[in-house]
Write a protein that holds these residues in place. Structure first.
Motif, PDB file in Angstrom:
ATOM      1  N   THR A  11       0.833  -1.210   0.000  1.00 30.40           N
ATOM      2  CA  THR A  11       0.000   0.000   0.000  1.00 30.40           C
ATOM      3  C   THR A  11       0.867   1.258   0.000  1.00 30.40           C
ATOM      4  N   VAL A  12       1.995   1.178  -0.679  1.00 30.64           N
ATOM      5  CA  VAL A  12       2.950   2.286  -0.670  1.00 30.64           C
ATOM      6  C   VAL A  12       2.488   3.438  -1.556  1.00 30.64           C
ATOM      7  N   THR A  13       2.028   3.131  -2.753  1.00 34.02           N
ATOM      8  CA  THR A  13       1.606   4.184  -3.683  1.00 34.02           C
ATOM      9  C   THR A  13       0.080   4.256  -3.736  1.00 34.02           C
ATOM     10  N   ARG A  14      -0.398   5.297  -4.351  1.00 33.01           N
ATOM     11  CA  ARG A  14      -1.846   5.500  -4.483  1.00 33.01           C
ATOM     12  C   ARG A  14      -2.490   4.351  -5.279  1.00 33.01           C
ATOM     13  N   GLU A  15      -1.838   3.907  -6.348  1.00 27.89           N
ATOM     14  CA  GLU A  15      -2.371   2.823  -7.178  1.00 27.89           C
ATOM     15  C   GLU A  15      -2.439   1.505  -6.397  1.00 27.89           C
ATOM     16  N   LYS A  16      -1.424   1.266  -5.575  1.00 27.76           N
ATOM     17  CA  LYS A  16      -1.392   0.031  -4.788  1.00 27.76           C
ATOM     18  C   LYS A  16      -2.447   0.062  -3.684  1.00 27.76           C
ATOM     19  N   LYS A  17      -2.694   1.224  -3.107  1.00 26.80           N
ATOM     20  CA  LYS A  17      -3.755   1.358  -2.109  1.00 26.80           C
ATOM     21  C   LYS A  17      -5.116   1.113  -2.751  1.00 26.80           C
ATOM     22  N   ARG A  18      -5.265   1.600  -3.974  1.00 26.08           N
ATOM     23  CA  ARG A  18      -6.531   1.389  -4.695  1.00 26.08           C
ATOM     24  C   ARG A  18      -6.739  -0.092  -4.988  1.00 26.08           C
ATOM     25  N   ALA A  19      -5.688  -0.793  -5.402  1.00 24.28           N
ATOM     26  CA  ALA A  19      -5.791  -2.235  -5.669  1.00 24.28           C
ATOM     27  C   ALA A  19      -6.167  -2.987  -4.396  1.00 24.28           C
ATOM     28  N   TYR A  20      -5.583  -2.597  -3.268  1.00 30.32           N
ATOM     29  CA  TYR A  20      -5.916  -3.200  -1.974  1.00 30.32           C
ATOM     30  C   TYR A  20      -7.391  -2.980  -1.647  1.00 30.32           C
ATOM     31  N   THR A  21      -7.845  -1.736  -1.806  1.00 27.00           N
ATOM     32  CA  THR A  21      -9.229  -1.398  -1.496  1.00 27.00           C
ATOM     33  C   THR A  21     -10.202  -2.152  -2.388  1.00 27.00           C
ATOM     34  N   LEU A  22      -9.906  -2.238  -3.678  1.00 30.09           N
ATOM     35  CA  LEU A  22     -10.786  -2.958  -4.605  1.00 30.09           C
ATOM     36  C   LEU A  22     -10.851  -4.445  -4.264  1.00 30.09           C
ATOM     37  N   PHE A  23      -9.721  -5.032  -3.911  1.00 29.40           N
ATOM     38  CA  PHE A  23      -9.698  -6.457  -3.556  1.00 29.40           C
ATOM     39  C   PHE A  23     -10.489  -6.691  -2.271  1.00 29.40           C
ATOM     40  N   ARG A  24     -10.302  -5.852  -1.281  1.00 33.54           N
ATOM     41  CA  ARG A  24     -11.034  -5.990  -0.020  1.00 33.54           C
ATOM     42  C   ARG A  24     -12.531  -5.813  -0.232  1.00 33.54           C
ATOM     43  N   ARG A  25     -12.923  -4.846  -1.041  1.00 34.61           N
ATOM     44  CA  ARG A  25     -14.348  -4.641  -1.360  1.00 34.61           C
ATOM     45  C   ARG A  25     -14.929  -5.856  -2.072  1.00 34.61           C
ATOM     46  N   PHE A  26     -14.161  -6.427  -3.007  1.00 34.10           N
ATOM     47  CA  PHE A  26     -14.625  -7.633  -3.689  1.00 34.10           C
ATOM     48  C   PHE A  26     -14.911  -8.735  -2.684  1.00 34.10           C
ATOM     49  N   LEU A  27     -13.982  -8.961  -1.749  1.00 32.67           N
ATOM     50  CA  LEU A  27     -14.171 -10.015  -0.756  1.00 32.67           C
ATOM     51  C   LEU A  27     -15.446  -9.792   0.054  1.00 32.67           C
ATOM     52  N   LEU A  28     -15.670  -8.581   0.494  1.00 29.30           N
ATOM     53  CA  LEU A  28     -16.858  -8.286   1.289  1.00 29.30           C
ATOM     54  C   LEU A  28     -18.133  -8.454   0.475  1.00 29.30           C
ATOM     55  N   GLN A  29     -18.129  -8.001  -0.782  1.00 26.91           N
ATOM     56  CA  GLN A  29     -19.308  -8.129  -1.641  1.00 26.91           C
ATOM     57  C   GLN A  29     -19.565  -9.575  -2.046  1.00 26.91           C
ATOM     58  N   ASP A  30     -18.539 -10.400  -2.044  1.00 21.82           N
ATOM     59  CA  ASP A  30     -18.693 -11.806  -2.427  1.00 21.82           C
ATOM     60  C   ASP A  30     -19.049 -12.686  -1.228  1.00 21.82           C
ATOM     61  N   GLY A  31     -19.299 -12.075  -0.080  1.00 21.07           N
ATOM     62  CA  GLY A  31     -19.773 -12.835   1.064  1.00 21.07           C
ATOM     63  C   GLY A  31     -18.724 -13.266   2.064  1.00 21.07           C
ATOM     64  N   TYR A  32     -17.520 -12.753   1.958  1.00 20.41           N
ATOM     65  CA  TYR A  32     -16.470 -13.084   2.921  1.00 20.41           C
ATOM     66  C   TYR A  32     -16.635 -12.215   4.161  1.00 20.41           C
ATOM     67  N   ASP A  33     -16.294 -12.766   5.310  1.00 23.63           N
ATOM     68  CA  ASP A  33     -16.260 -12.023   6.564  1.00 23.63           C
ATOM     69  C   ASP A  33     -14.813 -11.878   6.999  1.00 23.63           C
ATOM     70  N   MET A  34     -14.497 -10.734   7.587  1.00 25.35           N
ATOM     71  CA  MET A  34     -13.138 -10.528   8.082  1.00 25.35           C
ATOM     72  C   MET A  34     -12.984 -11.270   9.404  1.00 25.35           C
ATOM     73  N   LEU A  35     -12.059 -12.232   9.437  1.00 28.56           N
ATOM     74  CA  LEU A  35     -11.763 -12.949  10.675  1.00 28.56           C
ATOM     75  C   LEU A  35     -10.761 -12.174  11.504  1.00 28.56           C
ATOM     76  N   GLN A  36      -9.761 -11.650  10.848  1.00 27.54           N
ATOM     77  CA  GLN A  36      -8.818 -10.714  11.452  1.00 27.54           C
ATOM     78  C   GLN A  36      -8.152  -9.972  10.302  1.00 27.54           C
ATOM     79  N   TRP A  37      -7.293  -9.025  10.617  1.00 29.47           N
ATOM     80  CA  TRP A  37      -6.699  -8.184   9.584  1.00 29.47           C
ATOM     81  C   TRP A  37      -6.086  -9.037   8.473  1.00 29.47           C
TER      82      TRP A  37
END
Length: 102
Positions: A11-37
């Motif tokens: 998550t060093v650059t803006r583009e990498k932070k965006r990729a992280y955010t998009l991946f995390r959003r995908f997981l949540l929208q696909d029915g995944y629950d956060m167990l821990q960080w």
């Protein structure tokens, strides 16, 4: 069955932070629950459902970082020991009979 996704994304650059955010959003929208960080899990009903979600996961992978997926049974998941902290509400024990009702 449960699919557990473990990831470590840069998550060093803006583009990498965006990729992280998009991946995390995908997981949540696909029915995944956060167990821990950076550890997410979801229930899947059999091998066909697992393969479907594995394909969806592979289509939404970020360009960099480390992402791993582990498939375990409900019995194995229920045997997981919580050593420090409190159990989250979404981690309520669900036995195999209840899973068949969904």
């Amino acid at each position: 069955m449960r699919m557990l996704v473990f990831f470590d994304l840069p998550t060093v650059t803006r583009e990498k932070k965006r990729a992280y955010t998009l991946f995390r959003r995908f997981l949540l929208q696909d029915g995944y629950d956060m167990l821990q960080w950076s550890v997410y899990g979801r229930v899947v009903n059999g091998v066909d459902d697992m393969q479907k979600h594995m394909k969806r996961l592979q289509k939404n992978l970020p360009p960099e970082g480390s992402v791993r997926c582990l498939i375990i049974s409900e019995k194995q998941f229920a045997e997981m020991k919580l050593l420090v902290g409190d159990q989250k509400p979404q981690e309520k024990k669900i036995n195999a009979d209840q899973l068949l009702l969904f």
